[in-house]
Design a protein around this motif. Structure first.
Motif, PDB file in Angstrom:
ATOM      1  N   ALA A  44      33.403  22.496  48.240  1.00 28.52           N
ATOM      2  CA  ALA A  44      33.770  23.418  47.161  1.00 28.52           C
ATOM      3  C   ALA A  44      34.420  22.663  46.014  1.00 28.52           C
ATOM      4  CB  ALA A  44      34.723  24.489  47.677  1.00 28.52           C
ATOM      5  N   LEU A  45      34.187  23.151  44.814  1.00 26.00           N
ATOM      6  CA  LEU A  45      34.801  22.658  43.589  1.00 26.00           C
ATOM      7  C   LEU A  45      35.804  23.714  43.135  1.00 26.00           C
ATOM      8  CD1 LEU A  45      34.797  20.707  41.074  1.00 26.00           C
ATOM      9  CD2 LEU A  45      33.040  22.224  40.123  1.00 26.00           C
ATOM     10  N   THR A  51      35.848  32.222  35.956  1.00 25.44           N
ATOM     11  CA  THR A  51      36.583  33.463  36.190  1.00 25.44           C
ATOM     12  C   THR A  51      36.359  33.992  37.596  1.00 25.44           C
ATOM     13  OG1 THR A  51      34.794  34.740  35.206  1.00 25.44           O
ATOM     14  CG2 THR A  51      36.634  34.164  33.764  1.00 25.44           C
ATOM     15  N   HIS A  52      35.182  33.739  38.177  1.00 21.06           N
ATOM     16  CA  HIS A  52      34.856  34.231  39.514  1.00 21.06           C
ATOM     17  C   HIS A  52      34.281  33.111  40.375  1.00 21.06           C
ATOM     18  CE1 HIS A  52      35.006  37.952  37.195  1.00 21.06           C
ATOM     19  NE2 HIS A  52      35.425  38.480  38.329  1.00 21.06           N
ATOM     20  N   SER A  53      34.381  33.289  41.661  1.00 26.28           N
ATOM     21  CA  SER A  53      33.845  32.304  42.604  1.00 26.28           C
ATOM     22  C   SER A  53      32.332  32.451  42.729  1.00 26.28           C
ATOM     23  CB  SER A  53      34.525  32.465  43.964  1.00 26.28           C
ATOM     24  OG  SER A  53      35.909  32.193  43.832  1.00 26.28           O
ATOM     25  N   VAL A 102      30.958  37.421  45.227  1.00 20.53           N
ATOM     26  CA  VAL A 102      30.591  36.159  44.590  1.00 20.53           C
ATOM     27  C   VAL A 102      29.190  36.270  44.007  1.00 20.53           C
ATOM     28  CG1 VAL A 102      32.073  34.741  46.076  1.00 20.53           C
ATOM     29  CG2 VAL A 102      29.712  35.188  46.764  1.00 20.53           C
ATOM     30  N   ALA A 103      28.913  35.424  43.037  1.00 18.07           N
ATOM     31  CA  ALA A 103      27.581  35.350  42.444  1.00 18.07           C
ATOM     32  C   ALA A 103      26.832  34.175  43.048  1.00 18.07           C
ATOM     33  CB  ALA A 103      27.691  35.178  40.935  1.00 18.07           C
ATOM     34  N   LYS A 104      25.514  34.291  43.111  1.00 17.05           N
ATOM     35  CA  LYS A 104      24.661  33.190  43.578  1.00 17.05           C
ATOM     36  C   LYS A 104      24.194  32.406  42.356  1.00 17.05           C
ATOM     37  CE  LYS A 104      20.282  33.743  44.429  1.00 17.05           C
ATOM     38  NZ  LYS A 104      18.986  34.132  44.989  1.00 17.05           N
ATOM     39  N   LEU A 105      24.538  31.124  42.304  1.00 15.23           N
ATOM     40  CA  LEU A 105      24.125  30.234  41.217  1.00 15.23           C
ATOM     41  C   LEU A 105      23.910  28.835  41.744  1.00 15.23           C
ATOM     42  CD1 LEU A 105      26.597  31.068  38.291  1.00 15.23           C
ATOM     43  CD2 LEU A 105      24.179  31.637  38.409  1.00 15.23           C
ATOM     44  N   THR A 106      23.002  28.109  41.128  1.00 18.16           N
ATOM     45  CA  THR A 106      22.865  26.685  41.413  1.00 18.16           C
ATOM     46  C   THR A 106      24.002  25.978  40.696  1.00 18.16           C
ATOM     47  OG1 THR A 106      20.477  26.871  41.614  1.00 18.16           O
ATOM     48  CG2 THR A 106      21.359  24.668  41.186  1.00 18.16           C
ATOM     49  N   ILE A 107      24.733  25.141  41.408  1.00 20.17           N
ATOM     50  CA  ILE A 107      25.900  24.455  40.851  1.00 20.17           C
ATOM     51  C   ILE A 107      25.471  23.040  40.462  1.00 20.17           C
ATOM     52  CG2 ILE A 107      28.267  23.706  41.311  1.00 20.17           C
ATOM     53  CD1 ILE A 107      28.328  26.052  43.423  1.00 20.17           C
ATOM     54  N   VAL A 113      29.907  25.618  46.578  1.00 15.27           N
ATOM     55  CA  VAL A 113      30.849  26.706  46.321  1.00 15.27           C
ATOM     56  C   VAL A 113      31.708  26.322  45.122  1.00 15.27           C
ATOM     57  CG1 VAL A 113      32.765  28.067  47.280  1.00 15.27           C
ATOM     58  CG2 VAL A 113      30.965  27.216  48.809  1.00 15.27           C
ATOM     59  N   ILE A 114      31.980  27.298  44.270  1.00 17.13           N
ATOM     60  CA  ILE A 114      33.007  27.144  43.226  1.00 17.13           C
ATOM     61  C   ILE A 114      34.100  28.144  43.548  1.00 17.13           C
ATOM     62  CG2 ILE A 114      33.609  27.523  40.804  1.00 17.13           C
ATOM     63  CD1 ILE A 114      30.869  26.481  40.038  1.00 17.13           C
ATOM     64  N   ILE A 115      35.321  27.645  43.660  1.00 17.67           N
ATOM     65  CA  ILE A 115      36.484  28.506  43.839  1.00 17.67           C
ATOM     66  C   ILE A 115      37.036  28.759  42.446  1.00 17.67           C
ATOM     67  CG2 ILE A 115      38.766  28.775  44.883  1.00 17.67           C
ATOM     68  CD1 ILE A 115      36.436  28.607  46.921  1.00 17.67           C
ATOM     69  N   GLY A 116      36.937  30.012  41.979  1.00 19.76           N
ATOM     70  CA  GLY A 116      37.335  30.372  40.626  1.00 19.76           C
ATOM     71  C   GLY A 116      38.692  31.040  40.568  1.00 19.76           C
ATOM     72  N   MET A 117      39.002  31.540  39.388  1.00 17.36           N
ATOM     73  CA  MET A 117      40.302  32.155  39.145  1.00 17.36           C
ATOM     74  C   MET A 117      40.490  33.477  39.874  1.00 17.36           C
ATOM     75  SD  MET A 117      42.197  30.087  37.578  1.00 17.36           S
ATOM     76  CE  MET A 117      43.551  31.166  37.131  1.00 17.36           C
ATOM     77  N   ASP A 118      39.420  34.098  40.365  1.00 15.25           N
ATOM     78  CA  ASP A 118      39.591  35.311  41.165  1.00 15.25           C
ATOM     79  C   ASP A 118      40.393  35.003  42.426  1.00 15.25           C
ATOM     80  OD1 ASP A 118      37.336  33.782  41.989  1.00 15.25           O
ATOM     81  OD2 ASP A 118      36.441  35.515  42.982  1.00 15.25           O
ATOM     82  N   ILE A 119      40.297  33.783  42.923  1.00 16.67           N
ATOM     83  CA  ILE A 119      41.082  33.345  44.085  1.00 16.67           C
ATOM     84  C   ILE A 119      42.322  32.578  43.634  1.00 16.67           C
ATOM     85  CG2 ILE A 119      41.085  31.772  46.072  1.00 16.67           C
ATOM     86  CD1 ILE A 119      38.243  32.705  46.651  1.00 16.67           C
ATOM     87  N   LEU A 120      42.150  31.573  42.765  1.00 15.01           N
ATOM     88  CA  LEU A 120      43.283  30.745  42.345  1.00 15.01           C
ATOM     89  C   LEU A 120      44.356  31.559  41.626  1.00 15.01           C
ATOM     90  CD1 LEU A 120      41.361  27.601  41.076  1.00 15.01           C
ATOM     91  CD2 LEU A 120      42.486  27.944  43.296  1.00 15.01           C
ATOM     92  N   GLY A 121      43.962  32.638  40.965  1.00 16.73           N
ATOM     93  CA  GLY A 121      44.894  33.443  40.193  1.00 16.73           C
ATOM     94  C   GLY A 121      45.826  34.312  41.016  1.00 16.73           C
TER      95      GLY A 121
END
Length: 186
Positions: A44-45, A51-53, A102-107, A113-121
């Motif tokens: 995970a990054l 804004t979201h994971s 979470v959204a499905k995206l190619t990173i 996995v991207i851990i975004g501000m929805d979790i970090l916040g």
């Protein structure tokens, strides 16, 4: 998203990192009290600009995650149509988050996995590069305000109290100038 009652982890690198990453476990969501579903570990990054994971198509395929709807995600000044999924995310040291949308995206950077501000916040997140080594730490729920400006001002105030200016009042309260009181050379 359901956050844990408390938890924390710290990750360290013996050099200055330009990306903050760790291994996380992603699993399909499960009801409270039900036996947990089997998850898998992914890289995970941690991204405070997200804004979201996000999870990669590989995670969706590996865990056979059903789509719960279409979603438009803003990326790099544009927008991408994708799908949404519910997952449980377990960060290091068993810091877990249930029922995350979470959204499905190619990173592009290669993580799954991207851990975004929805979790970090929902917690405290700090990064240091002391002595050329990177340490990042996360605690949930938030426990205190981390304010480096206040820390430096406090440190300066304590330094000044021990060595006040010679033309200022003496901190002993005598009413004399420091140079005529405790700052006087013997």
């Amino acid at each position: 998203m359901t956050a844990p009652s408390f938890g924390a982890f710290t990750a360290r690198a013996p050099f200055r990192c330009l990306k903050l990453t760790s291994e996380v476990e992603i699993s399909p969501p499960f009801a409270v009290g039900a036996p947990p579903t089997q998850g898998r570990k992914y890289q995970a990054l941690y991204d405070t600009g997200a804004t979201h994971s996000v999870i990669s198509p590989r995670v969706v395929q590996d865990l056979n995650l059903p789509s719960i709807g279409a979603r438009t995600v803003g990326v790099g000044g544009g927008a991408i149509q994708t799908t949404s999924h519910l997952v449980n995310i377990s960060l290091p040291n068993k810091v877990g988050f249930a029922m995350n949308l979470v959204a499905k995206l190619t990173i592009p950077s290669g993580e799954d996995v991207i851990i975004g501000m929805d979790i970090l916040g929902v917690g405290d997140f700090a990064v240091t590069h002391h002595d050329g080594k990177t340490t990042f730490s996360f605690c949930v729920p938030s426990r205190r305000c981390i304010d480096f400006v206040a820390d430096i001002n406090d440190m300066r105030a304590k330094s000044t109290a021990h060595h006040p200016p010679k033309n200022g009042p003496c901190p002993c309260g005598s009413g004399k100038k420091y140079k005529s009181c405790h700052g006087r050379r013997s």
